[in-house]
Structure formats: structure tokens, C-alpha cells
Design an enzyme around this catalytic site. Structure first.
Site, short mmCIF file in Angstrom:
data_model
loop_
_atom_site.label_atom_id
_atom_site.label_comp_id
_atom_site.label_asym_id
_atom_site.label_seq_id
_atom_site.Cartn_x
_atom_site.Cartn_y
_atom_site.Cartn_z
NE ARG A 151 -3.49 -2.56 0.24
CZ ARG A 151 -3.03 -3.68 -0.35
NH1 ARG A 151 -1.98 -3.64 -1.13
NH2 ARG A 151 -3.66 -4.83 -0.18
CB SER B 179 -8.06 -0.57 4.91
OG SER B 179 -8.55 -1.81 4.49
CD GLU C 189 -4.75 0.44 3.08
OE1 GLU C 189 -4.45 -0.40 3.94
OE2 GLU C 189 -5.41 0.17 2.06
C1 LIG Z 1 -15.48 -0.08 0.00
C2 LIG Z 1 -14.01 0.08 -0.28
C3 LIG Z 1 -13.21 -1.04 -0.39
C4 LIG Z 1 -11.84 -0.91 -0.65
N1 LIG Z 1 -11.08 -2.02 -0.75
C5 LIG Z 1 -9.77 -1.92 -1.03
C6 LIG Z 1 -8.95 -3.08 -1.17
O1 LIG Z 1 -9.40 -4.21 -1.08
N2 LIG Z 1 -7.63 -2.90 -1.45
C7 LIG Z 1 -7.08 -1.67 -1.59
O2 LIG Z 1 -5.88 -1.56 -1.86
N3 LIG Z 1 -7.83 -0.55 -1.45
C8 LIG Z 1 -9.15 -0.65 -1.18
N4 LIG Z 1 -9.90 0.49 -1.04
C9 LIG Z 1 -9.26 1.81 -1.11
C10 LIG Z 1 -9.22 2.44 -2.50
O3 LIG Z 1 -10.29 1.98 -3.32
C11 LIG Z 1 -7.88 2.16 -3.21
O4 LIG Z 1 -6.78 2.65 -2.48
C12 LIG Z 1 -7.86 2.81 -4.61
O5 LIG Z 1 -6.73 2.36 -5.31
C13 LIG Z 1 -7.85 4.33 -4.57
O6 LIG Z 1 -8.07 4.77 -5.89
P1 LIG Z 1 -8.76 6.16 -6.19
O7 LIG Z 1 -8.72 6.35 -7.64
O8 LIG Z 1 -10.10 6.24 -5.55
O9 LIG Z 1 -7.74 7.14 -5.48
P2 LIG Z 1 -8.07 8.40 -4.56
O10 LIG Z 1 -8.72 7.91 -3.30
O11 LIG Z 1 -8.77 9.43 -5.35
O12 LIG Z 1 -6.59 8.86 -4.21
C14 LIG Z 1 -5.74 8.07 -3.41
C15 LIG Z 1 -4.31 8.61 -3.53
O13 LIG Z 1 -3.87 8.40 -4.87
C16 LIG Z 1 -3.53 9.64 -5.48
N5 LIG Z 1 -3.94 9.55 -6.88
C17 LIG Z 1 -5.15 9.20 -7.37
N6 LIG Z 1 -5.11 9.18 -8.72
C18 LIG Z 1 -3.86 9.53 -9.08
C19 LIG Z 1 -3.19 9.69 -10.33
N7 LIG Z 1 -3.81 9.49 -11.51
N8 LIG Z 1 -1.90 10.08 -10.31
C20 LIG Z 1 -1.24 10.29 -9.15
N9 LIG Z 1 -1.82 10.14 -7.95
C21 LIG Z 1 -3.11 9.76 -7.91
C22 LIG Z 1 -4.28 10.71 -4.69
O14 LIG Z 1 -3.64 11.97 -4.78
C23 LIG Z 1 -4.25 10.11 -3.30
O15 LIG Z 1 -3.02 10.42 -2.66
C24 LIG Z 1 -11.29 0.38 -0.80
C25 LIG Z 1 -12.11 1.51 -0.70
C26 LIG Z 1 -13.46 1.37 -0.45
C27 LIG Z 1 -14.30 2.60 -0.36
#
Ligand SMILES: Cc1cc2nc3c(=O)[nH]c(=O)nc-3n(C[C@H](O)[C@H](O)[C@H](O)COP(=O)(O)OP(=O)(O)OC[C@H]3O[C@@H](n4cnc5c(N)ncnc54)[C@H](O)[C@@H]3O)c2cc1C
Length: 293
Positions: free
Chosen positions: A160, A209, A280
Site C-alpha cells: 500500500r 481500510s 492507509e
Molecule cells: C469499499 C471500499 C473497499 C476498498 N477495498 C480496497 C482493497 O481491497 N484494497 C485496496 O488496496 N484498497 C481498497 N480500497 C481503497 C481504494 O479503493 C484504493 O486505495 C484505490 O486504489 C484508490 O483509488 P482512487 O482512484 O479512488 O484514489 P483516490 O482515493 O482518489 O486517491 C488516493 C491517492 O492516490 C492519489 N492519486 C489518485 N489518482 C492519481 C493519479 N492518476 N496520479 C497520481 N496520484 C493519484 C491521490 O492523490 C491520493 O493520494 C477500498 C475503498 C473502499 C471505499
């Protein structure tokens, strides 16, 4: 390229909290992305990218900088041979759809991760024994200095974690997958989704998480459950009664409520297990957890 001012970020986070960003842009191509990064550079504004906000806690006072949300070409996904080619803003669900239709397996684990490709690279998102680092071949990272392709090693992907910093935007990524019959992919996804549904809140506003799993026989969730925190509420935020490593927006939560819950959870985990939990969820804007005493 249009840049908006004062856009409420609560609309773009799955928890539904957070104040405004000073500036907000939706570049749809590499050229537009370069343009908005130059715009921010001229004004000395910090830049952060937002995906689906599914792992993001934004300060109630917002973010004094430019928030970039990728669209257009930078949110598309396609398959070429045995590779998935995706924009950083492409939703994992769309990518999974594309690779399933092309009969490529290896991305099923992402069915449980409601984010984008770029958010997945930043977080090295993962589930069920797999993560981005397992399948990622390279990612194109753009910053004020230009664009370059980086391998998982160069991105510093570990549990992560990546070495990416705000201002570095994952514009595109390429993944190596392997042929698998569509029916098998569907069965894998159904099995993983059933596991997820049995263990975690799936229809609540959360950011996934809260804490990384510590090096301990208990996971963060089991530890916080043992601390009696399931259902514990501060303001409009509560620790999920279903899984103690999730915080739900149970009403009119604000980010400060979530931070207060996180602080309480860390205090109790230290007291009861001698473990310092590390968050996280990513913070955007001025948010701080109080130091543990
Ligand atoms: C119900 C639920 C279940 C989940 N289960 C999991 C799981 O099983 N495993 C897991 O790892 N995560 C899980 N997550 C967390 C999350 O979905 C992941 O971490 C996901 O990868 C975040 O992606 P996002 O596009 O929503 O990023 P965001 O939440 O929008 O951003 C997260 C970080 O990434 C950066 N970021 C986003 N896009 C970019 C880009 N294009 N370039 C550079 N930086 C960027 C942001 O600045 C921020 O620092 C879960 C979340 C929820 C709500």
C-alpha cells in the site's frame, strides 16, 4: 483549458466529506495535463490528483492548491494483445470489464477496489494476495518537468505504498495479463465479491481500510474489534459495526470526526497491544493525527 475555483471536494470522495480546493481542472489529454501543471507552476500552487476519492480524507478546510481529475483519453481503457492499456483516470470497474471481454485474467482482484488505475498505482492497491505491483509493467508519470515511463521498481511499490509525491500524476499505465476464459473470470469475480460482502460494509460511505495491517498476529480490524471499537461514534462518523478497520459516514460526518475516531483507535491499539497503527487512507489538505503518548 478551464480551471474552476472553489470546487467542493466532498462531491469527489466516497466518504462524502472535505472542503473546497482552491482550483480544480479536468484535463482530458496529455497536452491539457501539461497545460494545467504549467498553470499551477506559474502560480506556485501545489498539485494533487484525485481518482474516485475512495481512499482519501480531505481536510474540512479544503486544499490550497490545484486538484486534477483525469478525464477523456486519460480515463480510457483498451486491450492490446495480452496487455491492458489504461489512462490514470480509468475506473478499475471499466478496466475489469475490458479485460474480461478480451478473455484476460489476473485483474479480478481489483473487482473489490472501487478506485482508478492512477489511485491504484499511488497506493499499490491490492486484495486477495495480489496487487498493482504484481501485474503493472510501467506507468507514465507526468509532472512539471515532463513525462516519463516508470517500472514498478522505479515507482517504489510496496505494501500500500509508492514513492510518488503530489505533483506527480499517473497519466497512463500498462499491465501484463494472461489469457483466461471469460466464464472463469466471471466465476473468480463472483467468488471475491461474495467474500467481500461477507466481511466488509459494502453499501456505506467509507474510504476503505483506515489503517495498514501491522506486523502482528492480529490485523488492524481484529485489533480494533478487540478494543471494543465496533460501532464507536464521534460526531457523524462511526467505526463500522461490521468491520472495525472501516469508518462510515453515518450521518453528517465531517473529516474532523473521522480524524478524531482514528486518533482514538490508535490510542486504544497502543494501550492494549503496544502497536502504533499507521494510516492507509491518504490525507489531502491540512490534517494531522495527534502524536501518541
Ligand atoms: C469499499 C471500499 C473497499 C476498498 N477495498 C480496497 C482493497 O481491497 N484494497 C485496496 O488496496 N484498497 C481498497 N480500497 C481503497 C481504494 O479503493 C484504493 O486505495 C484505490 O486504489 C484508490 O483509488 P482512487 O482512484 O479512488 O484514489 P483516490 O482515493 O482518489 O486517491 C488516493 C491517492 O492516490 C492519489 N492519486 C489518485 N489518482 C492519481 C493519479 N492518476 N496520479 C497520481 N496520484 C493519484 C491521490 O492523490 C491520493 O493520494 C477500498 C475503498 C473502499 C471505499
Amino acid at each position: 483549458m478551464k480551471v474552476d475555483e472553489g470546487v467542493a471536494l466532498s462531491r469527489f470522495t466516497t466518504l462524502g466529506t472535505g472542503g473546497p480546493s482552491r482550483a480544480f481542472a479536468r484535463p482530458e489529454s496529455l497536452a491539457e495535463l501539461a497545460e494545467v501543471l504549467a498553470w499551477a507552476g506559474e502560480r506556485e500552487l501545489p498539485v494533487a490528483t484525485i481518482g474516485l476519492g475512495s481512499n482519501l480524507l480531505v481536510a474540512d478546510k479544503g486544499f490550497e492548491g490545484l486538484v486534477v481529475k483525469l478525464g477523456g483519453d486519460l480515463a480510457e481503457a483498451s486491450v492490446e494483445g495480452e496487455r491492458l492499456l489504461a489512462g490514470g483516470g480509468a475506473a478499475n470497474a471499466v478496466c475489469l470489464h475490458r479485460v474480461r471481454a478480451a478473455g484476460l485474467g489476473g485483474f479480478e482482484f481489483a473487482c473489490a477496489i472501487p478506485g482508478t488505475i492512477g489511485g491504484g498505482v499511488w497506493m499499490n492497491a491490492g486484495a486477495y494476495g495480489s496487487d498493482w505491483a504484481t501485474i503493472l509493467e510501467r506507468a507514465q508519470v507526468v509532472d512539471s518537468g515532463g513525462a516519463r515511463w516508470l517500472t514498478p521498481d522505479e515507482l517504489g511499490l510496496s505494501y500500500r505504498h509508492s514513492e510518488l509525491r503530489h505533483g506527480q500524476v499517473v497519466a497512463r499505465a500498462e499491465f501484463g495479463l494472461a489469457p483466461l476464459p471469460e466464464e472463469q473470470i466471471k466465476a473468480n469475480v463472483a467468488r471475491l465479491q461474495a467474500l467481500r460482502k461477507a466481511a466488509q460494509p459494502t453499501n456505506k460511505r467509507t474510504f476503505g481500510s483506515v489503517f495498514k495491517n501491522p506486523e502482528h498476529e492480529l490485523s488492524a480490524g481484529r485489533m480494533l474489534e478487540a478494543c471494543g471499537l465496533k460501532g464507536h461514534r464521534i460526531g457523524g462518523a462511526q467505526i463500522s459495526p461490521r468491520h472495525a478497520n472501516f469508518i462510515e459516514n453515518a450521518g453528517e460526518a465531517c473529516s474532523a470526526d473521522a480524524v478524531a475516531l482514528m486518533a482514538e483507535a490508535r490510542r486504544r491499539a497502543l494501550e492494549q497491544f503496544g502497536v502504533e497503527l499507521r494510516h492507509e487512507v491518504e490525507f489531502l489538505g491540512h490534517l494531522e493525527l495527534p502524536p501518541l503518548e
